[in-house]
Design a protein around this motif. Structure first.
Motif, PDB file in Angstrom:
ATOM      1  N   VAL A  83       0.851  -1.183   0.000  1.00  0.00           N
ATOM      2  CA  VAL A  83       0.000   0.000   0.000  1.00  0.00           C
ATOM      3  C   VAL A  83       0.891   1.239   0.000  1.00  0.00           C
ATOM      4  N   GLY A  84       0.660   2.133  -0.949  1.00  0.00           N
ATOM      5  CA  GLY A  84       1.491   3.322  -1.087  1.00  0.00           C
ATOM      6  C   GLY A  84       2.417   3.243  -2.289  1.00  0.00           C
ATOM      7  N   LEU A  85       2.656   2.022  -2.763  1.00  0.00           N
ATOM      8  CA  LEU A  85       3.443   1.819  -3.979  1.00  0.00           C
ATOM      9  C   LEU A  85       2.476   1.726  -5.154  1.00  0.00           C
ATOM     10  N   ASN A  86       2.677   2.549  -6.162  1.00  0.00           N
ATOM     11  CA  ASN A  86       1.753   2.544  -7.291  1.00  0.00           C
ATOM     12  C   ASN A  86       2.040   1.367  -8.218  1.00  0.00           C
ATOM     13  N   PHE A  87       1.018   0.539  -8.478  1.00  0.00           N
ATOM     14  CA  PHE A  87       1.194  -0.670  -9.277  1.00  0.00           C
ATOM     15  C   PHE A  87       1.472  -0.357 -10.744  1.00  0.00           C
ATOM     16  N   LEU A 121      11.282  16.323  -8.618  1.00  0.00           N
ATOM     17  CA  LEU A 121       9.869  16.465  -8.263  1.00  0.00           C
ATOM     18  C   LEU A 121       9.533  15.634  -7.029  1.00  0.00           C
ATOM     19  N   PHE A 122       9.990  14.368  -7.006  1.00  0.00           N
ATOM     20  CA  PHE A 122       9.700  13.487  -5.874  1.00  0.00           C
ATOM     21  C   PHE A 122      10.371  13.986  -4.593  1.00  0.00           C
ATOM     22  N   MET A 123      11.576  14.505  -4.706  1.00  0.00           N
ATOM     23  CA  MET A 123      12.258  15.036  -3.526  1.00  0.00           C
ATOM     24  C   MET A 123      11.507  16.239  -2.958  1.00  0.00           C
ATOM     25  N   CYS A 124      10.960  17.059  -3.848  1.00  0.00           N
ATOM     26  CA  CYS A 124      10.153  18.201  -3.405  1.00  0.00           C
ATOM     27  C   CYS A 124       8.892  17.717  -2.690  1.00  0.00           C
ATOM     28  N   GLN A 125       8.264  16.670  -3.236  1.00  0.00           N
ATOM     29  CA  GLN A 125       7.070  16.127  -2.593  1.00  0.00           C
ATOM     30  C   GLN A 125       7.388  15.580  -1.203  1.00  0.00           C
ATOM     31  N   HIS A 126       8.487  14.846  -1.105  1.00  0.00           N
ATOM     32  CA  HIS A 126       8.814  14.165   0.147  1.00  0.00           C
ATOM     33  C   HIS A 126       9.302  15.118   1.228  1.00  0.00           C
ATOM     34  N   TYR A 127      10.178  16.043   0.859  1.00  0.00           N
ATOM     35  CA  TYR A 127      10.823  16.892   1.858  1.00  0.00           C
ATOM     36  C   TYR A 127      10.150  18.246   2.056  1.00  0.00           C
ATOM     37  N   LEU A 128       9.474  18.765   1.036  1.00  0.00           N
ATOM     38  CA  LEU A 128       8.886  20.096   1.121  1.00  0.00           C
ATOM     39  C   LEU A 128       7.367  20.085   1.231  1.00  0.00           C
ATOM     40  N   LEU A 129       6.710  19.342   0.347  1.00  0.00           N
ATOM     41  CA  LEU A 129       5.252  19.378   0.303  1.00  0.00           C
ATOM     42  C   LEU A 129       4.589  18.489   1.340  1.00  0.00           C
ATOM     43  N   TYR A 130       5.076  17.240   1.485  1.00  0.00           N
ATOM     44  CA  TYR A 130       4.449  16.286   2.396  1.00  0.00           C
ATOM     45  C   TYR A 130       5.470  15.668   3.341  1.00  0.00           C
ATOM     46  N   PRO A 131       6.186  16.472   4.114  1.00  0.00           N
ATOM     47  CA  PRO A 131       7.228  15.923   4.999  1.00  0.00           C
ATOM     48  C   PRO A 131       6.642  15.059   6.110  1.00  0.00           C
ATOM     49  N   THR A 132       7.310  13.953   6.406  1.00  0.00           N
ATOM     50  CA  THR A 132       6.821  13.005   7.413  1.00  0.00           C
ATOM     51  C   THR A 132       6.763  13.635   8.795  1.00  0.00           C
ATOM     52  N   ILE A 149      11.954   7.045  -0.413  1.00  0.00           N
ATOM     53  CA  ILE A 149      12.669   8.182  -0.987  1.00  0.00           C
ATOM     54  C   ILE A 149      14.128   7.825  -1.275  1.00  0.00           C
ATOM     55  N   VAL A 150      14.657   6.819  -0.562  1.00  0.00           N
ATOM     56  CA  VAL A 150      16.049   6.403  -0.793  1.00  0.00           C
ATOM     57  C   VAL A 150      16.221   5.957  -2.244  1.00  0.00           C
ATOM     58  N   ASN A 151      15.200   5.309  -2.774  1.00  0.00           N
ATOM     59  CA  ASN A 151      15.187   4.897  -4.171  1.00  0.00           C
ATOM     60  C   ASN A 151      15.466   6.092  -5.078  1.00  0.00           C
ATOM     61  N   ILE A 152      14.793   7.206  -4.800  1.00  0.00           N
ATOM     62  CA  ILE A 152      14.918   8.401  -5.632  1.00  0.00           C
ATOM     63  C   ILE A 152      16.281   9.060  -5.478  1.00  0.00           C
ATOM     64  N   LEU A 153      16.796   9.106  -4.259  1.00  0.00           N
ATOM     65  CA  LEU A 153      18.102   9.713  -4.021  1.00  0.00           C
ATOM     66  C   LEU A 153      19.202   8.957  -4.765  1.00  0.00           C
ATOM     67  N   LEU A 154      19.111   7.645  -4.760  1.00  0.00           N
ATOM     68  CA  LEU A 154      20.086   6.828  -5.483  1.00  0.00           C
ATOM     69  C   LEU A 154      19.907   6.963  -6.991  1.00  0.00           C
ATOM     70  N   ASP A 155      18.656   7.021  -7.425  1.00  0.00           N
ATOM     71  CA  ASP A 155      18.365   7.191  -8.845  1.00  0.00           C
ATOM     72  C   ASP A 155      18.913   8.533  -9.343  1.00  0.00           C
ATOM     73  N   ARG A 170      -2.817  11.607  -2.148  1.00  0.00           N
ATOM     74  CA  ARG A 170      -2.764  11.172  -0.747  1.00  0.00           C
ATOM     75  C   ARG A 170      -2.167  12.231   0.164  1.00  0.00           C
ATOM     76  N   LYS A 171      -1.496  13.245  -0.450  1.00  0.00           N
ATOM     77  CA  LYS A 171      -0.751  14.256   0.321  1.00  0.00           C
ATOM     78  C   LYS A 171       0.232  13.565   1.266  1.00  0.00           C
ATOM     79  N   SER A 172       0.824  12.495   0.737  1.00  0.00           N
ATOM     80  CA  SER A 172       1.728  11.692   1.558  1.00  0.00           C
ATOM     81  C   SER A 172       2.653  10.868   0.657  1.00  0.00           C
ATOM     82  N   THR A 173       3.839  10.551   1.185  1.00  0.00           N
ATOM     83  CA  THR A 173       4.752   9.645   0.478  1.00  0.00           C
ATOM     84  C   THR A 173       5.005   8.396   1.323  1.00  0.00           C
TER      85      THR A 173
END
Length: 266
Positions: free
Chosen positions: A42-46, A234-245, A185-191, A177-180
């Motif tokens: 859940v949370g991973l887009n198929f 874009l994903f880093m902005c979502q995770h760290y700026l828009l929807y931070p845990t 996010i580690v996937n994205i940082l490595l990518d 979801r306004k959530s990650t």
């Protein structure tokens, strides 16, 4: 056949290539491990996963064909020049093979773990049908004319299209979801790191050969890096700026206190 003019540039090319391989390959594991620990996807887009499998399968066909096939290499040099170097390195083939395997594992996890109400969309099925139907038709055309370089360029085009399309469902899902949460996010940082190294590797070859053929002769690899960089940011902005845990956790922890305050006032 072309050869390297500068040893330092050649060494840099190899180091950057295998660094990109390491970053991109390792980037698959955080999500797989997260799925395993949660026993949930859940949370991973198929759609992201199935499109990713098509993308990496197409890229593997392109890389392996250009790296191993003498017939494809001959057609490449006939088109771009006999002295041009083949733009696919061993790390490209290794990455593609590894990516297909790990993406298949993610798809298997989707089949066995809790997935809530999530499912693969009809749009994704339609995109897959169009992609593989196009590949099949082009294969039979190439089989008749022996235009193998043209055929693998089609697969390269498919992987570029899949690279663009595959990120969109996850980005939209994060937005809705306004959530990650449930997505690594580690996937994205490595990518992101792998994309920078991949672009730098291509630059080393171009600088050494005093030619930009390495870029437009392997446009799929170039676009792979540029598109990945765009969506990674874009994903880093979502995770760290828009929807931070941390922000979500603070809001959740403050809700009981707010409720108590309201009760006291009443």
């Amino acid at each position: 056949m072309a050869s390297w003019n500068s040893v330092p540039l050649h060494v840099s090319y190899e180091v950057l290539g295998w660094f990109a391989f390491a970053c991109w390959s390792i980037s698959f594991y955080p999500q797989v491990i997260l799925n395993f620990r949660r026993k949930s996807v859940v949370g991973l887009n198929f759609d992201f996963v199935v499109l990713n499998l098509t993308k990496h399968s197409s890229y593997l066909i392109y890389n392996a064909s250009l790296y191993f096939s003498s017939a494809v290499q001959k057609q490449y040099r006939d088109k771009y020049g006999q002295k041009e170097m083949i733009p696919v390195a061993a790390n490209d083939v290794a990455f593609s093979a590894h990516a297909v395997l790990l993406t298949a594992i993610s798809l298997f996890q989707i089949a066995i773990y809790d997935r809530g109400s999530q499912k693969i969309s009809k749009i994704a099925y339609g995109i897959l049908l169009v992609a593989w139907t196009t590949a099949a038709v082009c294969f039979f055309v190439a089989l008749h004319n022996h235009h193998w370089l043209w055929l693998i360029s089609i697969f390269s085009g498919i992987q570029v299209c899949m690279t663009v399309i595959k990120y969109i469902p996850q980005a939209v899902m994060n937005f809705m979801r306004k959530s990650t949460e449930g997505w690594s996010i580690v996937n994205i940082l490595l990518d992101f790191s792998g994309s920078i190294a991949n672009y730098a590797q291509m630059s080393m070859q171009s600088i050494d050969q005093h030619s930009w053929v390495n870029f437009y002769g392997n446009i799929g690899k170039l676009l792979l890096s540029l598109v990945s960089l765009f969506f990674d940011i874009l994903f880093m902005c979502q995770h760290y700026l828009l929807y931070p845990t941390k922000k979500r956790k603070l809001e959740a922890s403050s809700e009981p206190d707010n409720a108590k305050s309201s009760e006291t006032i009443v």
